[in-house]
Design an enzyme around this catalytic site. Structure first.
Site, short mmCIF file in Angstrom:
data_model
loop_
_atom_site.label_atom_id
_atom_site.label_comp_id
_atom_site.label_asym_id
_atom_site.label_seq_id
_atom_site.Cartn_x
_atom_site.Cartn_y
_atom_site.Cartn_z
N HIS A 165 -82.58 14.62 -12.42
CA HIS A 165 -83.80 15.08 -11.75
C HIS A 165 -84.06 14.33 -10.45
O HIS A 165 -83.43 13.30 -10.16
CB HIS A 165 -85.01 14.97 -12.69
N CYS A 181 -82.87 8.87 -18.01
CA CYS A 181 -82.51 10.00 -17.15
C CYS A 181 -81.81 9.51 -15.88
O CYS A 181 -81.89 8.34 -15.52
CB CYS A 181 -83.74 10.81 -16.78
#
Length: 206
Positions: A165, A181
Site C-alpha cells: 500500500h 505491510c
C-alpha cells in the site's frame, strides 16, 4: 538526471530458492495493515519530497527464477521488484515490518482498492487503544495510513490481512516501521497498481 539501468549482482540468481520462505508465515495474528515512460526526477521528487536516491523507482537488471509479472519483495534491502522479460525488473523502494512483525512467504493479489478504507485489526487496537475510534474503518484520503492505493494479499483464497500500500509518511520508505505491510510512496503504489492484475503472484523474501 538520467534514470539509468542499475546492475544487480548475479548473486541474486536463484535467490528465492536459496532463501527460506516461511510459507506459513502469513500469520493473521501479526497482520496490520507494458514498458512505461517514467516521470522525470524533478517531478518525482517534488511530488513526494526528499528521498534517498537509492529508493527511487527505476528499471534494473534482476536475475531471478520467478516468472515475468511476479512481484518480489526483498525485505532485507527494502526493495520491491516487478519481474520483466529479458532479465529486467522495475524496482521500488519500500518500508517493511518492524522487528517482530516482519513476514515472508507466497501470496497473490486478491483485491485492489483506490483510496482504501483502513480498519485496524483487534490486536493492533489492543496495543494502541487510541485507534479504537477507527474500529469501524477510517475512510480513504490523504490522512489514511494506507495511502492512495492498496493491493490486498490473499493465500488459499483468504485475505492474509497484509497489503502492499501507499503511505502518508514518505520518510518511512527504507525503514522497518510497519505492522507487517509493505509501504511504497503514493506515486509508486499508483504506478504499481496500474500494472498489477488480480491474481498476480507475490513473493516476500525472509
Amino acid at each position: 538526471m538520467d534514470i539509468g539501468t542499475v546492475e544487480v549482482s548475479r548473486a541474486h540468481a536463484g535467490l528465492v530458492n536459496r532463501r527460506t520462505l516461511l510459507l506459513g508465515g502469513l500469520s493473521l495474528s501479526l497482520a496490520g495493515c507494458t514498458a512505461e515512460t517514467m516521470e522525470s526526477w524533478s517531478s518525482y521528487a517534488s511530488a513526494e519530497g526528499s528521498l534517498d536516491p537509492k529508493f527511487r523507482r527505476t528499471r534494473v537488471q534482476y536475475a531471478t527464477r520467478e516468472k515475468p509479472g511476479t512481484i518480489v519483495v526483498d525485505t532485507s534491502n527494502r526493495y520491491l521488484y516487478v519481474v520483466e522479460e529479458g532479465g529486467m525488473a522495475t524496482r521500488y523502494g519500500v518500508g517493511v515490518g518492524r522487528a517482530g512483525f516482519a513476514w515472508s512467504g507466497r501470496a497473490v493479489v486478491g483485491r485492489k482498492e483506490e483510496w482504501p478504507v483502513w480498519t485496524p485489526p483487534p490486536r493492533m487496537i489492543a496495543r494502541q487503544p487510541e485507534l479504537r475510534k477507527y474500529a469501524g474503518g477510517m475512510p480513504g484520503g490523504p490522512d489514511n495510513p494506507l495511502g492512495a492505493r492498496a493491493l490486498y494479499l490473499y493465500r488459499g483464497g483468504r485475505d492474509t490481512l497484509y497489503r502492499l500500500h501507499g503511505t502518508n509518511q514518505p520518510a518511512s520508505i527504507g525503514q522497518a516501521m510497519s505492522s507487517g505491510c509493505i509501504r511504497l510512496l503514493n506515486s509508486d503504489i499508483e504506478h504499481l497498481y496500474d500494472r498489477t492484475k488480480i491474481g498476480t503472484p507475490v513473493v516476500v523474501l525472509a
